[in-house]
Design a protein around this motif. Structure first.
Motif, PDB file in Angstrom:
ATOM      1  N   LYS A  77     -12.818  52.490 -37.685  1.00  0.00           N
ATOM      2  CA  LYS A  77     -13.915  51.877 -38.422  1.00  0.00           C
ATOM      3  C   LYS A  77     -15.008  52.934 -38.457  1.00  0.00           C
ATOM      4  CE  LYS A  77     -17.233  48.119 -38.636  1.00  0.00           C
ATOM      5  NZ  LYS A  77     -17.703  46.854 -38.045  1.00  0.00           N
ATOM      6  N   VAL A  78     -15.412  53.317 -39.664  1.00  0.00           N
ATOM      7  CA  VAL A  78     -16.454  54.328 -39.838  1.00  0.00           C
ATOM      8  C   VAL A  78     -17.683  53.605 -40.378  1.00  0.00           C
ATOM      9  CG1 VAL A  78     -17.114  56.466 -41.000  1.00  0.00           C
ATOM     10  CG2 VAL A  78     -14.734  56.118 -40.285  1.00  0.00           C
ATOM     11  N   THR A  79     -18.723  53.565 -39.560  1.00  0.00           N
ATOM     12  CA  THR A  79     -19.947  52.850 -39.915  1.00  0.00           C
ATOM     13  C   THR A  79     -21.059  53.851 -40.177  1.00  0.00           C
ATOM     14  OG1 THR A  79     -19.270  51.074 -38.428  1.00  0.00           O
ATOM     15  CG2 THR A  79     -21.569  51.051 -39.168  1.00  0.00           C
ATOM     16  N   TYR A  80     -21.763  53.656 -41.280  1.00  0.00           N
ATOM     17  CA  TYR A  80     -22.922  54.497 -41.577  1.00  0.00           C
ATOM     18  C   TYR A  80     -24.124  53.986 -40.791  1.00  0.00           C
ATOM     19  CZ  TYR A  80     -20.856  57.446 -45.113  1.00  0.00           C
ATOM     20  OH  TYR A  80     -20.091  58.394 -45.740  1.00  0.00           O
ATOM     21  N   VAL A  81     -24.591  54.817 -39.847  1.00  0.00           N
ATOM     22  CA  VAL A  81     -25.780  54.499 -39.060  1.00  0.00           C
ATOM     23  C   VAL A  81     -26.999  54.593 -39.981  1.00  0.00           C
ATOM     24  CG1 VAL A  81     -27.170  55.185 -37.060  1.00  0.00           C
ATOM     25  CG2 VAL A  81     -24.673  55.391 -36.992  1.00  0.00           C
ATOM     26  N   ASP A  82     -27.004  55.606 -40.836  1.00  0.00           N
ATOM     27  CA  ASP A  82     -27.989  55.755 -41.912  1.00  0.00           C
ATOM     28  C   ASP A  82     -27.273  56.501 -43.033  1.00  0.00           C
ATOM     29  OD1 ASP A  82     -28.071  58.539 -41.298  1.00  0.00           O
ATOM     30  OD2 ASP A  82     -29.774  58.257 -39.954  1.00  0.00           O
ATOM     31  N   SER A  83     -28.009  57.039 -43.979  1.00  0.00           N
ATOM     32  CA  SER A  83     -27.350  57.649 -45.140  1.00  0.00           C
ATOM     33  C   SER A  83     -26.621  58.951 -44.791  1.00  0.00           C
ATOM     34  CB  SER A  83     -28.370  57.918 -46.249  1.00  0.00           C
ATOM     35  OG  SER A  83     -29.298  58.905 -45.822  1.00  0.00           O
ATOM     36  N   ARG A  84     -26.898  59.511 -43.627  1.00  0.00           N
ATOM     37  CA  ARG A  84     -26.275  60.789 -43.262  1.00  0.00           C
ATOM     38  C   ARG A  84     -25.311  60.691 -42.096  1.00  0.00           C
ATOM     39  NH1 ARG A  84     -31.725  62.161 -43.786  1.00  0.00           N
ATOM     40  NH2 ARG A  84     -31.871  61.809 -41.561  1.00  0.00           N
ATOM     41  N   GLU A  85     -25.593  59.814 -41.155  1.00  0.00           N
ATOM     42  CA  GLU A  85     -24.851  59.813 -39.898  1.00  0.00           C
ATOM     43  C   GLU A  85     -23.842  58.667 -39.839  1.00  0.00           C
ATOM     44  OE1 GLU A  85     -25.654  59.375 -35.121  1.00  0.00           O
ATOM     45  OE2 GLU A  85     -27.372  59.586 -36.453  1.00  0.00           O
ATOM     46  N   VAL A  86     -22.621  58.983 -39.378  1.00  0.00           N
ATOM     47  CA  VAL A  86     -21.604  57.955 -39.211  1.00  0.00           C
ATOM     48  C   VAL A  86     -21.219  57.827 -37.742  1.00  0.00           C
ATOM     49  CG1 VAL A  86     -20.628  58.208 -41.526  1.00  0.00           C
ATOM     50  CG2 VAL A  86     -19.650  59.518 -39.632  1.00  0.00           C
ATOM     51  N   LYS A  87     -20.751  56.636 -37.426  1.00  0.00           N
ATOM     52  CA  LYS A  87     -20.170  56.380 -36.104  1.00  0.00           C
ATOM     53  C   LYS A  87     -18.714  56.023 -36.362  1.00  0.00           C
ATOM     54  CE  LYS A  87     -20.935  52.442 -33.980  1.00  0.00           C
ATOM     55  NZ  LYS A  87     -21.584  51.336 -33.305  1.00  0.00           N
ATOM     56  N   ALA A  88     -17.805  56.814 -35.812  1.00  0.00           N
ATOM     57  CA  ALA A  88     -16.368  56.571 -35.991  1.00  0.00           C
ATOM     58  C   ALA A  88     -15.822  55.921 -34.729  1.00  0.00           C
ATOM     59  CB  ALA A  88     -15.648  57.884 -36.280  1.00  0.00           C
ATOM     60  N   GLU A  89     -15.293  54.717 -34.880  1.00  0.00           N
ATOM     61  CA  GLU A  89     -14.740  53.991 -33.738  1.00  0.00           C
ATOM     62  C   GLU A  89     -13.242  53.813 -33.933  1.00  0.00           C
ATOM     63  OE1 GLU A  89     -17.308  50.390 -32.554  1.00  0.00           O
ATOM     64  OE2 GLU A  89     -17.686  50.721 -34.693  1.00  0.00           O
TER      65      GLU A  89
END
Length: 115
Positions: free
Chosen positions: A61-73
């Motif tokens: 699951k790749v979540t956009y923390v903001d428009s630039r940064e992602v968190k890949a779980e």
């Protein structure tokens, strides 16, 4: 994080852009599937099918923390459709590689996500 830096890209358009771009970042023999996350407009679901005899597939699951940064779980690892223990060294190495590739792909798509 201010409201100005939220992700404003259509989830379907985002998933299509990832589907088009991610193959450039993963191993040539690997394949991937990217779909919009139906329960989260700021996330996509990525499945990477590792090439080779192992028949591993990795769900992220790749979540956009903001428009630039992602968190890949990492959500799941399967071998031939059966859940496997992801704590082995080889699988941990592959997870680290794919996580790095997901972040690299997010950087490559920055022009699309950063409005």
């Amino acid at each position: 994080m201010g409201k100005s830096d939220e992700l404003r890209t259509d989830p379907q358009q985002l998933a299509e852009a990832w589907q088009h771009t991610l193959p450039d970042w993963i191993n040539e023999a690997d394949s991937c599937t990217v779909v919009a996350d139906e329960s989260d407009n700021n996330a996509i679901r990525v499945t990477v099918h590792a090439a080779g005899h192992q028949m591993y597939s990795f769900d992220f699951k790749v979540t956009y923390v903001d428009s630039r940064e992602v968190k890949a779980e990492l959500v799941d690892v399967e071998k031939d459709g059966v859940h496997v223990d992801e704590r082995t060294d080889i699988i941990q190495e592959l997870i680290a590689d794919y996580t790095r590739h997901l972040h690299e792909c997010a950087q490559a798509l920055h022009q699309l996500t950063h409005v």
